[in-house]
Motif scaffolding. Structure first.
Motif, PDB file in Angstrom:
ATOM      1  N   GLN A  13      42.861   2.159  18.321  1.00  0.00           N
ATOM      2  CA  GLN A  13      42.793   1.032  17.924  1.00  0.00           C
ATOM      3  C   GLN A  13      41.722   1.138  16.740  1.00  0.00           C
ATOM      4  O   GLN A  13      41.671   0.543  15.813  1.00  0.00           O
ATOM      5  N   ASP A  14      40.482   1.760  17.288  1.00  0.00           N
ATOM      6  CA  ASP A  14      39.449   1.749  16.621  1.00  0.00           C
ATOM      7  C   ASP A  14      39.707   2.504  15.173  1.00  0.00           C
ATOM      8  O   ASP A  14      39.184   2.402  14.224  1.00  0.00           O
ATOM      9  N   LYS A  69      41.726   0.663  12.848  1.00  0.00           N
ATOM     10  CA  LYS A  69      40.910  -0.297  12.128  1.00  0.00           C
ATOM     11  C   LYS A  69      40.384   0.287  10.977  1.00  0.00           C
ATOM     12  O   LYS A  69      40.040   0.019   9.767  1.00  0.00           O
ATOM     13  N   ASP A 118      40.598  -0.060   6.893  1.00  0.00           N
ATOM     14  CA  ASP A 118      39.583  -0.331   5.852  1.00  0.00           C
ATOM     15  C   ASP A 118      39.455   0.708   4.803  1.00  0.00           C
ATOM     16  O   ASP A 118      39.442   0.418   3.786  1.00  0.00           O
TER      17      ASP A 118
END
Length: 823
Positions: A408-409, A412, A416
């Motif tokens: 999940q990091d 993200k 971005d």
């Protein structure tokens, strides 16, 4: 820290005792032994205190009862005088000493009362080692583990027994980073200089083989005498902090690298380049076809979107090849991640460790084989969308080089990253749309084709600027004039963008209108200058405070222009310029010159008058008209550019098109920052046999003779079918000159692409076309001329005026500029 790893009482006491001063006393209290620690504590070296009574150190040397009480209790606190005179309160521990000979003595341990006691040290040290989240280890001088705390056992996954007695490289996974750790430990062991902030990447000694970031501090371990015992270090799993810093660094780098241009493909490639090696092993960017054309994609995208591969970057160690190349059109099935991602606008993340569990790969066996061959184990598909518009997708893959799957990091971070790139891509798309529209406007305002006739061979090149605005106001034109003459014009509007292109179109139309009036070059530029001043005043009065209008005004002011008129009969060229660079003239023998023309001010300033210059132009000579973008840039002076132009013009070329290519290749080695326009014209003078002149007396009786002269000349030229209309034109024009003009009067016939009849007289009276009534006896002459001739007009000279009429010449297999055989 468990019971098996607790610090025993004795070891704590000895650990504390190494920091205490020690003295040996005999039975009479005389000092017989004195350590360096005692010297550091009291200031007395052994030579000053050995063999002297210990009582001499007391603050009150005569008070010995206090010492007797301490000996009985084996401990106590005493006040002594330091060698420098200050007082010290010392805590004593006294132990009886019996030598092998039976002699009795005492061992006295002393420490400063202000120093923490061994119990206090124990109370502080044991909880620190027991409950600290920091991994701690002690190594001997061979860098073998002698002690570790519970943190480094990883909850029993790596038992203490697997570390003790082994070197660092035997415990940690072998890698270049572990060798660097051993290097740092040995350096600390040798120099004693601690390393306080050492970070490295490596796999965890226990658990799954995922890359971790470790933060370490290394210190040398010494005893109280300064003897090196080994090293000890602190280790912290700093992976989350390291990953956060890496993500921020990647985003910062992306903000700098992505969007360096307003080119869609270049921006997409920058996104792929930034992502590979830091986020993924491979990255591709696929955009909808409309985006590449500058248009906004229609909504909805559809179940099976058609994409075009715009950019890709691969880590060759991980993905040596892909099935698609840049520029390929991709048709994705409805169940594919690409279609799903574009359809709902959500990121798609999937682990491909088990290919049989992937529904979309099950529908596409060929792609499944490719995925298995490349070793792809994790895929991440992110929609490229900005300002509510979906432009395409970005796909990130991980394979052998990065064993960790996306989490999940990573999602993200990828979102971005793509979000920042999407704004740049949308800006590039909008710029593409605006640039296409402005280029279309500019090309619509430039001449579609140059057809000057047989008197001039022409070729041209126009290169728009490769700059953010990309469209400028350079223009050129070739305008047929009366008397077989041709006008050549080139101009440069200040600035770039749509305003410059629009201004260029207005000025080009104005030049054509003024050229139809047969004005000399200097007068034409004077009228054009007045027009620009009027336009600037009008634009400024309408919206002096609006930036848009100010841009229009700015683009008008300072416009430069060069206007030349070539007369094939006299083989002379008349030129005038308004702040523009002079033309180049290359003769047939390879000589190139830049004629010295009065510069004149740029248009819109109205400062000085314009001047014309007449030059002889031999047959075969080439006139080169150009704008400053061709010969001048930021790193090249205009004089250098003119010298390069002269060399390129002197180079032999079979035709004008090849000469244009030679010039462009020599002067524009890279895309120009400013518009560049080039117009080449090769002169062909009109043969004397194609021009017939006759002086006409001011006598109405000679009109018939003038008609006969014209008829004979037409017969010689093989144009008998034009005899009737030509007799009519000659009759009317000569009659008007005799009746209303002044001597001398000349009749001239010119046979070029058209048959031109000219009558000159020295008066400046302008003829006027009248519509005679049915009862009028005259006034129909010019009306008849206008009906018979293709076009007609008046041209003024410095000595009078010329009334001319032009007729179309029937098609002839011979060259119009050659002399007919019957002449």
């Amino acid at each position: 820290m468990g019971p098996g790893n607790a610090i025993p009482d004795g070891s704590a006491l000895l650990l504390d005792a190494t920091r205490m001063a020690l003295a040996v006393l005999d039975a009479q209290g005389v000092v017989t032994g004195w350590t360096r620690a005692a010297e550091r504590l009291t200031g007395y070296p052994d030579k000053e205190i050995v063999n002297r009574p210990a009582a001499t150190l007391l603050d009150r040397p005569g008070d010995q009862r206090q010492l007797v009480g301490m000996v009985e209790q084996c401990r106590g606190v005493v006040i002594v005088r330091h060698r420098d005179g200050r007082r010290l309160r010392l805590v004593l521990r006294i132990f009886p000493l019996l030598s092998p000979t039976g002699t009795k003595g005492w061992v006295v341990l002393a420490r400063d009362e202000q120093a923490p006691s061994a119990e206090l040290s124990r109370m502080m040290l044991e909880p620190l080692l027991t409950y600290s989240p920091v991994g701690l280890a002690v190594l001997d001088t061979d860098l073998r583990y002698v002690w570790v705390n519970d943190v480094l056992t990883y909850d029993g996954t790596l038992p203490r027994e697997q570390r003790l007695g082994r070197r660092v490289g035997e415990v940690l996974p072998d890698s270049d980073h572990v060798k660097e750790v051993e290097k740092q430990l040995r350096q600390v062991l040798e120099t004693g200089v601690p390393v306080l902030n050492f970070e490295y990447l490596g796999a965890s000694p226990a658990g799954p083989p995922r890359q971790r970031a470790w933060w370490n501090c290394f210190f040398r371990l010494e005893d109280s005498a300064g003897q090196v015992l080994g090293v000890w270090y602190m280790a912290v799993d700093n992976t989350e902090s390291w990953q956060s810093r890496q993500r921020l660094a990647l985003l910062n780098e992306a903000s700098v690298r992505i969007g360096s241009t307003l080119d869609v493909a270049r921006t997409a490639q920058e996104l792929a380049d930034v992502a590979v090696g830091r986020l993924a092993d491979a990255a591709t960017v696929d955009l909808l076809q409309a985006v590449l054309q500058g248009e906004e994609p229609s909504e909805p995208v559809g179940d099976a979107p058609v994409l075009r591969r715009v950019a890709q970057q691969l880590s060759h160690d991980a993905c040596p090849e892909t099935t698609e190349d840049i520029g390929d059109v991709l048709q994705r099935p409805p169940a594919s991640p690409s279609a799903c991602c574009l359809g709902d606008g959500e990121t798609w993340m999937e682990s491909l460790a088990d290919l049989s569990a992937s529904a979309w790969l099950a529908e596409d066996p060929t792609r499944a084989v490719t995925v298995r061959t490349l070793g792809v184990h994790s895929v991440l598909v992110v929609p490229v969308q900005a300002r509510g518009v979906r432009l395409g997708i970005a796909t990130f893959l991980r394979s052998r080089c990065c064993p960790d799957p996306f989490d999940q990091d990573d999602v993200k971070l990828a979102e971005d990253l793509v979000a920042r790139a999407a704004v740049c891509l949308d800006n590039a798309r909008r710029f593409t749309r605006e640039r296409k529209a402005t280029l279309a406007l500019q090309h619509s305002l430039l001449p579609r084709g140059l057809v000057p006739g047989s008197m001039l061979d022409v070729a041209s090149r126009y290169l728009p600027a490769n700059a953010p605005h990309a469209v400028g106001g350079d223009w050129f034109d070739v305008i047929p004039l009366s008397g077989a003459r041709v006008a050549l014009v080139v101009g440069d509007v200040v600035g770039q963008g749509a305003h410059a292109a629009a201004t260029m179109g207005r000025l080009r139309a104005a030049v054509r209108t003024l050229a139809d009036m047969d004005l000399p070059p200097d007068e034409l530029l004077a009228h054009l200058d007045d027009l620009v001043i009027s336009m600037v005043e009008q634009e400024g009065a309408e919206a002096s405070a609006e930036n848009e209008q100010q841009s229009v005004v700015t683009s008008m002011l300072g416009t430069t222009c060069l206007y030349a008129v070539y007369d094939p009969v006299s083989r002379r060229c008349t030129l005038a310029r308004a702040g523009h660079l002079p033309p180049a003239i290359a003769t047939a023998d390879g000589m190139v010159a830049f004629p010295d023309l009065p510069a004149g001010p740029p248009l819109g300033l109205g400062l000085l008058p314009f001047e014309s210059v007449e030059l002889d132009v031999p047959d075969g000579a080439v006139l080169a008209l150009f704008t400053n973008g061709l010969v001048e840039d930021r790193v090249r002076d205009v004089d250098v550019g003119l010298a390069n132009l002269a060399r390129a013009l002197a180079r032999p070329a079979p035709g004008l098109d090849e000469m244009c290519e030679n010039i462009i290749g020599a002067l524009l080695t890279s895309p120009p920052r400013d518009d560049a326009a080039l117009l080449l014209a090769r002169a062909h003078g009109l043969h004397a046999g194609l021009v017939a002149s006759w002086d006409v007396a001011r006598d109405p009786a000679v009109v018939a003779s003038a008609r006969e002269f014209a008829t004979r000349r037409l017969a010689a030229w093989g144009l008998e079918e034009l005899a009737f209309t030509t007799e009519l034109l000659v009759s009317e024009l000569v009659t008007n000159a005799i009746r209303y003009g002044a001597e001398p009067i000349h009749l001239r016939l010119i046979r070029s692409e058209a048959l031109v009849c000219e009558v000159f007289d020295s008066s400046s009276t302008s003829p006027r076309l009248r519509h005679a009534r049915t009862t009028d006896e005259g006034g129909r002459g010019l009306f008849l001329v206008a009906q018979v001739a293709r076009r007609w007009g008046t041209r003024y000279t410095s000595t009078g005026k010329i009334i001319w009429a032009e007729q179309a010449v029937p098609s002839s297999p011979g060259h119009p500029g050659s002399v007919p055989e019957s002449t």
